[in-house]
Design a protein around this motif. Structure first.
Motif, PDB file in Angstrom:
ATOM      1  N   GLN A   1       0.862  -1.297  -0.022  1.00  0.00           N
ATOM      2  CA  GLN A   1      -0.194   0.027   0.131  1.00  0.00           C
ATOM      3  C   GLN A   1       0.919   1.166  -0.106  1.00  0.00           C
ATOM      4  O   GLN A   1       0.406   2.475  -0.178  1.00  0.00           O
ATOM      5  N   LYS A   2       2.157   1.202  -0.015  1.00  0.00           N
ATOM      6  CA  LYS A   2       3.031   2.400   0.233  1.00  0.00           C
ATOM      7  C   LYS A   2       2.941   3.437  -1.018  1.00  0.00           C
ATOM      8  O   LYS A   2       2.772   4.390  -0.739  1.00  0.00           O
ATOM      9  N   ASN A   3       3.122   2.809  -2.114  1.00  0.00           N
ATOM     10  CA  ASN A   3       3.200   3.506  -3.253  1.00  0.00           C
ATOM     11  C   ASN A   3       1.823   4.544  -3.336  1.00  0.00           C
ATOM     12  O   ASN A   3       1.864   5.606  -3.688  1.00  0.00           O
ATOM     13  N   ALA A   4       0.735   3.601  -3.272  1.00  0.00           N
ATOM     14  CA  ALA A   4      -0.603   4.541  -3.077  1.00  0.00           C
ATOM     15  C   ALA A   4      -0.708   5.729  -2.079  1.00  0.00           C
ATOM     16  O   ALA A   4      -1.122   6.714  -1.979  1.00  0.00           O
ATOM     17  N   LYS A   5      -0.304   5.259  -0.716  1.00  0.00           N
ATOM     18  CA  LYS A   5      -0.159   6.200   0.110  1.00  0.00           C
ATOM     19  C   LYS A   5       0.552   7.288  -0.056  1.00  0.00           C
ATOM     20  O   LYS A   5       0.631   8.567   0.211  1.00  0.00           O
ATOM     21  N   LEU A   6       1.771   7.288  -0.724  1.00  0.00           N
ATOM     22  CA  LEU A   6       3.043   8.079  -1.038  1.00  0.00           C
ATOM     23  C   LEU A   6       2.199   8.955  -2.286  1.00  0.00           C
ATOM     24  O   LEU A   6       2.409  10.492  -1.938  1.00  0.00           O
ATOM     25  N   THR A   7       1.468   8.504  -3.025  1.00  0.00           N
ATOM     26  CA  THR A   7       1.004   9.293  -4.166  1.00  0.00           C
ATOM     27  C   THR A   7      -0.235  10.357  -3.468  1.00  0.00           C
ATOM     28  O   THR A   7      -0.303  11.393  -3.957  1.00  0.00           O
ATOM     29  N   LEU A   8      -0.845   9.866  -2.432  1.00  0.00           N
ATOM     30  CA  LEU A   8      -1.830  10.586  -1.586  1.00  0.00           C
ATOM     31  C   LEU A   8      -1.182  11.662  -0.963  1.00  0.00           C
ATOM     32  O   LEU A   8      -1.710  12.895  -0.870  1.00  0.00           O
ATOM     33  N   ILE A   9      -0.082  11.435  -0.296  1.00  0.00           N
ATOM     34  CA  ILE A   9       0.568  12.266   0.615  1.00  0.00           C
ATOM     35  C   ILE A   9       1.267  13.584  -0.458  1.00  0.00           C
ATOM     36  O   ILE A   9       1.008  14.623  -0.118  1.00  0.00           O
ATOM     37  N   ARG A  10       1.560  13.085  -1.572  1.00  0.00           N
ATOM     38  CA  ARG A  10       1.974  14.110  -2.510  1.00  0.00           C
ATOM     39  C   ARG A  10       1.008  14.888  -2.934  1.00  0.00           C
ATOM     40  O   ARG A  10       0.976  16.049  -3.162  1.00  0.00           O
ATOM     41  N   GLU A  11      -0.143  14.270  -3.348  1.00  0.00           N
ATOM     42  CA  GLU A  11      -1.495  15.208  -3.978  1.00  0.00           C
ATOM     43  C   GLU A  11      -1.818  15.841  -2.701  1.00  0.00           C
ATOM     44  O   GLU A  11      -1.985  17.049  -3.035  1.00  0.00           O
ATOM     45  N   ARG A  12      -1.981  15.597  -1.357  1.00  0.00           N
ATOM     46  CA  ARG A  12      -2.478  16.258  -0.451  1.00  0.00           C
ATOM     47  C   ARG A  12      -1.339  17.719   0.003  1.00  0.00           C
ATOM     48  O   ARG A  12      -1.868  18.515   0.238  1.00  0.00           O
ATOM     49  N   THR A  13      -0.340  17.211  -0.187  1.00  0.00           N
ATOM     50  CA  THR A  13       0.862  18.287  -0.006  1.00  0.00           C
ATOM     51  C   THR A  13       0.860  19.518  -1.025  1.00  0.00           C
ATOM     52  O   THR A  13       0.690  20.579  -0.621  1.00  0.00           O
ATOM     53  N   THR A  14       0.758  19.023  -2.069  1.00  0.00           N
ATOM     54  CA  THR A  14       0.791  20.111  -3.202  1.00  0.00           C
ATOM     55  C   THR A  14      -0.437  20.732  -3.767  1.00  0.00           C
ATOM     56  O   THR A  14      -0.522  21.897  -4.212  1.00  0.00           O
ATOM     57  N   ASN A  15      -1.731  20.133  -3.511  1.00  0.00           N
ATOM     58  CA  ASN A  15      -2.945  20.657  -3.820  1.00  0.00           C
ATOM     59  C   ASN A  15      -3.985  21.075  -2.543  1.00  0.00           C
ATOM     60  O   ASN A  15      -5.053  21.806  -2.813  1.00  0.00           O
ATOM     61  N   ARG A  16      -3.448  20.929  -1.297  1.00  0.00           N
ATOM     62  CA  ARG A  16      -4.489  21.235  -0.216  1.00  0.00           C
ATOM     63  C   ARG A  16      -3.582  21.914   0.963  1.00  0.00           C
ATOM     64  O   ARG A  16      -3.758  23.099   0.786  1.00  0.00           O
ATOM     65  N   TYR A  17      -2.700  21.350   1.452  1.00  0.00           N
ATOM     66  CA  TYR A  17      -2.075  21.979   2.544  1.00  0.00           C
ATOM     67  C   TYR A  17      -0.914  23.142   2.258  1.00  0.00           C
ATOM     68  O   TYR A  17      -1.043  24.334   2.772  1.00  0.00           O
ATOM     69  N   LEU A  18       0.137  22.869   1.558  1.00  0.00           N
ATOM     70  CA  LEU A  18       0.894  24.044   1.130  1.00  0.00           C
ATOM     71  C   LEU A  18       0.482  25.079   0.256  1.00  0.00           C
ATOM     72  O   LEU A  18       0.753  26.248   0.804  1.00  0.00           O
ATOM     73  N   PRO A  19      -0.730  24.742  -0.543  1.00  0.00           N
ATOM     74  CA  PRO A  19      -1.243  26.045  -1.111  1.00  0.00           C
ATOM     75  C   PRO A  19      -1.886  26.875  -0.109  1.00  0.00           C
ATOM     76  O   PRO A  19      -1.928  28.185  -0.163  1.00  0.00           O
ATOM     77  N   ALA A  20      -2.718  26.406   0.831  1.00  0.00           N
ATOM     78  CA  ALA A  20      -3.359  27.125   1.965  1.00  0.00           C
ATOM     79  C   ALA A  20      -2.361  27.993   2.795  1.00  0.00           C
ATOM     80  O   ALA A  20      -2.611  29.020   3.002  1.00  0.00           O
ATOM     81  N   PHE A  21      -1.194  27.465   2.925  1.00  0.00           N
ATOM     82  CA  PHE A  21      -0.238  28.044   4.009  1.00  0.00           C
ATOM     83  C   PHE A  21       0.520  29.249   3.219  1.00  0.00           C
ATOM     84  O   PHE A  21       0.822  30.270   3.595  1.00  0.00           O
ATOM     85  N   GLU A  22       0.695  28.947   1.830  1.00  0.00           N
ATOM     86  CA  GLU A  22       1.320  29.972   0.791  1.00  0.00           C
ATOM     87  C   GLU A  22       0.431  31.130   0.788  1.00  0.00           C
ATOM     88  O   GLU A  22       0.657  32.089   0.775  1.00  0.00           O
ATOM     89  N   LYS A  23      -0.612  30.957   0.422  1.00  0.00           N
ATOM     90  CA  LYS A  23      -1.934  31.971   0.476  1.00  0.00           C
ATOM     91  C   LYS A  23      -2.195  32.686   1.724  1.00  0.00           C
ATOM     92  O   LYS A  23      -2.114  33.796   1.634  1.00  0.00           O
ATOM     93  N   VAL A  24      -1.940  32.125   2.675  1.00  0.00           N
ATOM     94  CA  VAL A  24      -2.030  32.942   3.811  1.00  0.00           C
ATOM     95  C   VAL A  24      -0.977  33.900   3.985  1.00  0.00           C
ATOM     96  O   VAL A  24      -1.102  35.172   4.351  1.00  0.00           O
TER      97      VAL A  24
END
Length: 220
Positions: free
Chosen positions: A116-139
């Motif tokens: 399951q590691k590759n799928a989890k890593l893909t999810l982490i990358r997606e959440r990092t670049t599309n959800r969390y880091l954009p939010a902090f950068e915007k603030v």
């Protein structure tokens, strides 16, 4: 005179690492009491030191505190890293919880079953670049200030920088499109907006020290 806080945990980052970072950022020296065996943990449990039978546990100001968020909030309040009023504290909590969401995903990755590691890593990358880091950068972009809340260092900033080091360790390219965040992991030679905790060596136990945090802030 009160003694140094004593941190009881395993020889690992885990849930104690954010506590180490916060104490270091506050300029507080601390001692580490490593749990090296099941007997060490049992001793803490049997002598009543662990209210909920688990670590991390921090001895500070005559208390034996457990539960990570409770410990972090106490340290942040004690050392003026928790905002000026209720509104600022609410924002600090909101940003801190966002950091915690992504940090938890990264922290648990090594425990993921191999298939399951590759799928989890893909999810982490997606959440990092599309959800969390954009939010902090915007603030940060929205108010143009050095810190997330009230233009003053808070625990949210410390937790965010810790997270950015973990993201960088996972995949440095994930920070490429977030210049205001990326500068926070740059070296002391960076003199623009933002701050850096370079020199903490956060990826090894014992690498966090008040002196390195102090040096990192001097270029502000």
């Amino acid at each position: 005179m009160a003694g140094k806080p004593k941190l009881h945990y395993f020889d690992a980052r885990g849930r104690m690492e954010a506590i180490r970072w916060l104490l270091a950022a506050a300029g507080v020296e601390f001692e580490e009491k490593l749990i090296e065996s099941s007997e060490d943990l049992d001793k803490l449990r049997h002598d009543g030191s662990l209210v909920f039978q688990q670590v991390p546990m921090v001895e500070i100001d005559g208390m034996k505190l457990v539960q990570t968020r409770a410990i972090l909030n106490y340290i942040a309040t004690k050392y003026n890293l928790y905002g000026r009023d209720m509104k600022e504290r609410a924002l600090i909590d909101m940003y801190t919880e966002g950091v915690a969401d992504l940090s938890e995903m990264i922290m648990l990755l090594p425990l993921c079953p191999p298939d399951q590691k590759n799928a989890k890593l893909t999810l982490i990358r997606e959440r990092t670049t599309n959800r969390y880091l954009p939010a902090f950068e915007k603030v940060l972009k929205s108010h143009g200030q050095d810190y997330l809340v009230g233009n003053k260092l808070s625990k949210a900033d410390i937790h965010l920088v810790e997270l950015l080091y973990y993201v960088e360790e996972l995949d440095p390219s994930l920070l490429a499109n977030f210049p205001l965040l990326k500068c926070r992991t740059s070296g002391p030679e960076y003199h623009g907006s933002g701050f850096s905790l370079t020199g903490l060596c956060p990826f090894q136990r014992g690498g966090v020290s008040p002196s390195t945090v102090t040096r990192a802030y001097k270029h502000m």
